[in-house]
Design an enzyme around this catalytic site. Structure first.
Site, PDB file in Angstrom:
ATOM      1  N   ALA A 104      51.923  52.278 -37.652  1.00 59.46           N
ATOM      2  CA  ALA A 104      50.818  52.541 -36.731  1.00 59.46           C
ATOM      3  C   ALA A 104      50.627  54.035 -36.622  1.00 59.46           C
ATOM      4  O   ALA A 104      51.609  54.783 -36.570  1.00 59.46           O
ATOM      5  CB  ALA A 104      51.116  51.963 -35.350  1.00 59.46           C
ATOM      6  N   TRP A 105      49.350  54.470 -36.589  1.00 63.83           N
ATOM      7  CA  TRP A 105      49.041  55.865 -36.338  1.00 63.83           C
ATOM      8  C   TRP A 105      47.608  56.021 -35.879  1.00 63.83           C
ATOM      9  O   TRP A 105      46.796  55.118 -36.059  1.00 63.83           O
ATOM     10  CB  TRP A 105      49.409  56.768 -37.522  1.00 63.83           C
ATOM     11  CG  TRP A 105      48.896  56.408 -38.894  1.00 63.83           C
ATOM     12  CD1 TRP A 105      48.326  55.237 -39.287  1.00 63.83           C
ATOM     13  CD2 TRP A 105      48.936  57.235 -40.052  1.00 63.83           C
ATOM     14  NE1 TRP A 105      48.011  55.272 -40.616  1.00 63.83           N
ATOM     15  CE2 TRP A 105      48.372  56.493 -41.119  1.00 63.83           C
ATOM     16  CE3 TRP A 105      49.389  58.520 -40.316  1.00 63.83           C
ATOM     17  CZ2 TRP A 105      48.246  57.013 -42.419  1.00 63.83           C
ATOM     18  CZ3 TRP A 105      49.259  59.020 -41.611  1.00 63.83           C
ATOM     19  CH2 TRP A 105      48.705  58.277 -42.646  1.00 63.83           C
ATOM     20  N   HIS A 138      49.301  72.844 -20.657  1.00 66.06           N
ATOM     21  CA  HIS A 138      48.894  73.595 -21.857  1.00 66.06           C
ATOM     22  C   HIS A 138      49.046  75.097 -21.659  1.00 66.06           C
ATOM     23  O   HIS A 138      49.129  75.589 -20.537  1.00 66.06           O
ATOM     24  CB  HIS A 138      47.455  73.246 -22.257  1.00 66.06           C
ATOM     25  CG  HIS A 138      46.406  73.832 -21.372  1.00 66.06           C
ATOM     26  ND1 HIS A 138      45.907  73.183 -20.273  1.00 66.06           N
ATOM     27  CD2 HIS A 138      45.747  75.027 -21.416  1.00 66.06           C
ATOM     28  CE1 HIS A 138      45.000  73.937 -19.681  1.00 66.06           C
ATOM     29  NE2 HIS A 138      44.880  75.073 -20.338  1.00 66.06           N
ATOM     30  N   HIS A 168      42.945  85.246 -15.469  1.00 67.56           N
ATOM     31  CA  HIS A 168      42.536  85.126 -16.870  1.00 67.56           C
ATOM     32  C   HIS A 168      42.132  86.501 -17.412  1.00 67.56           C
ATOM     33  O   HIS A 168      42.559  86.913 -18.500  1.00 67.56           O
ATOM     34  CB  HIS A 168      41.350  84.166 -17.010  1.00 67.56           C
ATOM     35  CG  HIS A 168      41.683  82.711 -16.959  1.00 67.56           C
ATOM     36  ND1 HIS A 168      41.742  82.003 -15.790  1.00 67.56           N
ATOM     37  CD2 HIS A 168      41.967  81.822 -17.943  1.00 67.56           C
ATOM     38  CE1 HIS A 168      42.036  80.731 -16.051  1.00 67.56           C
ATOM     39  NE2 HIS A 168      42.196  80.601 -17.350  1.00 67.56           N
ATOM     40  N   HIS A 181      42.111  83.416 -25.500  1.00 67.43           N
ATOM     41  CA  HIS A 181      41.286  82.498 -24.701  1.00 67.43           C
ATOM     42  C   HIS A 181      40.235  83.265 -23.912  1.00 67.43           C
ATOM     43  O   HIS A 181      39.146  82.760 -23.662  1.00 67.43           O
ATOM     44  CB  HIS A 181      42.196  81.706 -23.751  1.00 67.43           C
ATOM     45  CG  HIS A 181      41.472  80.769 -22.836  1.00 67.43           C
ATOM     46  ND1 HIS A 181      40.458  79.939 -23.277  1.00 67.43           N
ATOM     47  CD2 HIS A 181      41.612  80.515 -21.507  1.00 67.43           C
ATOM     48  CE1 HIS A 181      40.015  79.216 -22.252  1.00 67.43           C
ATOM     49  NE2 HIS A 181      40.684  79.559 -21.173  1.00 67.43           N
ATOM     50  N   HIS A 237      42.668  72.955 -24.238  1.00 69.50           N
ATOM     51  CA  HIS A 237      43.064  73.249 -22.857  1.00 69.50           C
ATOM     52  C   HIS A 237      43.084  71.965 -22.026  1.00 69.50           C
ATOM     53  O   HIS A 237      42.303  71.792 -21.093  1.00 69.50           O
ATOM     54  CB  HIS A 237      42.136  74.323 -22.270  1.00 69.50           C
ATOM     55  CG  HIS A 237      42.206  75.620 -23.020  1.00 69.50           C
ATOM     56  ND1 HIS A 237      42.937  76.708 -22.573  1.00 69.50           N
ATOM     57  CD2 HIS A 237      41.696  75.981 -24.223  1.00 69.50           C
ATOM     58  CE1 HIS A 237      42.843  77.692 -23.469  1.00 69.50           C
ATOM     59  NE2 HIS A 237      42.094  77.270 -24.472  1.00 69.50           N
ATOM     60  N   ASP A 264      47.609  78.997 -22.323  1.00 71.25           N
ATOM     61  CA  ASP A 264      46.468  79.868 -22.592  1.00 71.25           C
ATOM     62  C   ASP A 264      46.975  81.054 -23.404  1.00 71.25           C
ATOM     63  O   ASP A 264      47.834  81.817 -22.935  1.00 71.25           O
ATOM     64  CB  ASP A 264      45.875  80.431 -21.294  1.00 71.25           C
ATOM     65  CG  ASP A 264      45.089  79.408 -20.483  1.00 71.25           C
ATOM     66  OD1 ASP A 264      44.845  78.288 -20.976  1.00 71.25           O
ATOM     67  OD2 ASP A 264      44.715  79.748 -19.344  1.00 71.25           O
TER      68      ASP A 264
END
Ligand code: MN
Length: 263
Positions: A65-66, A78, A212, A84, A74, A80
């Site tokens: 299975a796959w 996760h 950010h 980004h 993001h 950054d």
């Protein structure tokens, strides 16, 4: 091989085997139900996770299975990368981040009680200075982890994103704390339990999304949607951040764990 190790790595192996070192999962489960950030118009949004069957023990592949994944960079727990943000566009992509930045001491700044009182709590530079007065200077290469208790909302999109009449209400650093984190210490990165490293209200700050802007602009890293920060000591844990080594990647879903000393 118990208690006979003579190297630091051997001591860590012994510690894990004996329970004197606990390995703590800091990653939220990733599924089609994982909440993703929702930007207001006119901005484009990221898809969450979806998957399509390639085969599942059938004519297309009798013994295996796959799936094919579709996922934004993001999404979920996760990283950054500097590229980004436009201020970091000449910095590192995910593949070229020095791996020494992905392993380091965790400095936990606990504002759980404040966030219970005010879900839009803004972390200040004075909070960070007070943390250092109590715990010592944040070491070079540290990961500063902002503990707010928000992780308990992670499987409930409405509670997690917490969008009110005037936009999202989630905790994060103010402008001065963002500048402090980016410029006053040589930290590797800043990690949060919320959907993004900036506060929910940060789109209205000057500059907008200051963490950010400043942290990624300084070549440092962000880490979001962390789990189990309540299981970390304020100091003394070692964090391991493991994004895909995605060439040109602006971010990546990231397995994150910590080694925590226990008695
Ligand atoms: Mn991100």
């Amino acid at each position: 091989m118990s208690s006979t190790q003579t190297t630091e790595v051997g001591a860590l192996i012994d510690g894990i085997a004996s329970g004197r070192v606990e390995v703590v999962e800091l990653t939220q489960p990733l599924s089609e139900a994982t909440p993703v950030i929702k930007l207001p118009p006119p901005f484009a949004n990221t898809p969450g996770l979806s998957r399509e069957e390639i085969s599942r023990y059938d004519d297309r592949g009798p013994a295996w299975a796959w799936y094919t994944l579709t996922i934004g960079e993001h999404v979920g727990t996760h990283l950054d990368a500097p590229i980004h943000w436009v201020t970091g566009k000449d910095g590192a992509d995910v593949a070229s981040i020095p791996i020494t930045s992905l392993v380091g001491p965790a400095c936990v700044v606990d504002k759980t009680a404040e966030t219970e009182q005010d879900p839009g709590y803004l972390l200040t530079a004075a909070d960070l200075e007070a943390w250092e007065a109590e715990n010592g200077r944040m070491p070079d290469g540290a990961w500063v982890l902002f503990r707010t208790g928000w992780g308990v909302r992670a499987q409930d999109e409405a509670a997690f994103l917490n969008v009110g009449d005037s936009g999202p209400v989630t905790p994060g650093p103010d402008v001065e704390a963002s500048r402090w984190l980016a410029q006053e210490r040589r930290i590797s990165g800043f990690g949060v339990e919320t959907v993004g490293i900036d506060a929910g209200a940060a789109g209205g700050f000057d500059p907008p999304f200051p963490l950010h802007n400043l942290l990624l602009g300084a070549g440092r890293l962000g880490l979001t949607q962390l789990a189990n920060l309540d299981r970390l000591p304020i100091t003394g844990a070692l964090i391991v951040v493991a994004p895909l080594r995605l060439v040109g990647g602006t971010g990546s879903p990231t397995r994150t764990l910590a080694f925590v000393p226990r008695g």
